[in-house]
Design a protein around this motif. Sequence first.
Motif, PDB file in Angstrom:
ATOM      1  N   HIS A  88      -4.551   6.045  -0.020  1.00  9.99           N
ATOM      2  CA  HIS A  88      -3.435   6.123  -0.971  1.00  9.99           C
ATOM      3  C   HIS A  88      -3.601   7.301  -1.932  1.00  9.99           C
ATOM      4  CE1 HIS A  88      -3.126   1.930   0.376  1.00  9.99           C
ATOM      5  NE2 HIS A  88      -1.855   1.968  -0.028  1.00  9.99           N
ATOM      6  N   ARG A 147       2.634   4.943  -6.194  1.00  5.98           N
ATOM      7  CA  ARG A 147       1.440   4.870  -5.336  1.00  5.98           C
ATOM      8  C   ARG A 147       1.898   4.803  -3.884  1.00  5.98           C
ATOM      9  NH1 ARG A 147      -2.547   0.924  -3.398  1.00  5.98           N
ATOM     10  NH2 ARG A 147      -4.646   1.836  -3.568  1.00  5.98           N
ATOM     11  N   GLN A 148       1.511   5.828  -3.102  1.00  6.08           N
ATOM     12  CA  GLN A 148       1.978   5.928  -1.726  1.00  6.08           C
ATOM     13  C   GLN A 148       0.795   6.049  -0.756  1.00  6.08           C
ATOM     14  OE1 GLN A 148       5.105   5.718  -0.498  1.00  6.08           O
ATOM     15  NE2 GLN A 148       5.909   5.302  -2.560  1.00  6.08           N
ATOM     16  N   LYS A 149       1.018   5.557   0.473  1.00  7.37           N
ATOM     17  CA  LYS A 149      -0.036   5.557   1.498  1.00  7.37           C
ATOM     18  C   LYS A 149       0.243   6.609   2.566  1.00  7.37           C
ATOM     19  CE  LYS A 149      -0.401   2.132   4.490  1.00  7.37           C
ATOM     20  NZ  LYS A 149      -0.724   0.796   5.076  1.00  7.37           N
TER      21      LYS A 149
END
Length: 206
Positions: free
Chosen positions: A175, A192-194
Motif C-alpha cells: 500500500h 490509502r491505495q494498494k
Amino acid sequence: MSCTEITCELQTTTFRHVNLVSGIRCEVPHDQHVSHPDHLFRGDMKLGAKQNYYCESGYGKTAEEATCTRDGWTPNPLCAGMKCGPPPHVNNADTVEMTKKEYNTGERVEYMCFNKYTLDSHPAFSKYLTCQQGEWRGNIKCLMPCSVTVGDMDERGIELAFADQQKMFAPHDDHITFKCQRGKVSVGFALRQKCNDGVITLPVCV
C-alpha cells in the motif's frame, strides 16, 4: 564323398539352420521402459515379428515399431529418457543457478523475480519449471511494482503521507498512503491505495 552325400549333408545343414532361425523368440521387454509390455508383446514373438508399442511416462519411442531380431527387440533401447533443452525465458525473472544445455525428465529449474517484482503465489503458479517428457512445464509470473512520481501527485493535489521522495515504488499487494496538499480536501477514492500488478489508483484532492 559322393555328390549325393555332399548334397545330403548340405540339405541337412540347411534344414538345421532353418530350424534354428525359426526357433528364435523374443522375450517380453520388461527392462526397456515399455508401457504395459505384457499386454502389447504377446502372441507371435518369432524372428522378424514387428510390434507397435508405447513408452512409460518420461520416456519416448526410439522407433515407430519394435522388431524381433537375433539380438532381441530392436532398436535397443526401445524407449529413451526424453531430455529438455535450456530453460525458457520468463518475463521479469531469471534462473537462480547457471543453466545447462540438457535436462533429464524430472529435473527442475528455480527462478527468481527481478528486484521489486513479486512472485505470484497463487496455486497455478510457482517458482519452478520442470522438465517433463522433453518439454518444460509450469507457470511462473512476476507481478509488477507500482511507481508514483511527484508530477503524478501534483496533478491530483496529493503528496506522500509518510515520506519525502521524488519517486516511490511499491511492490505488488503493498500500500501507499497519500495526503492532500495543504488547503485541499479529498474527493472520490481513499487516500490509502494498494498496488495491483503495476496498477495503483491515485486519489484526488481539490
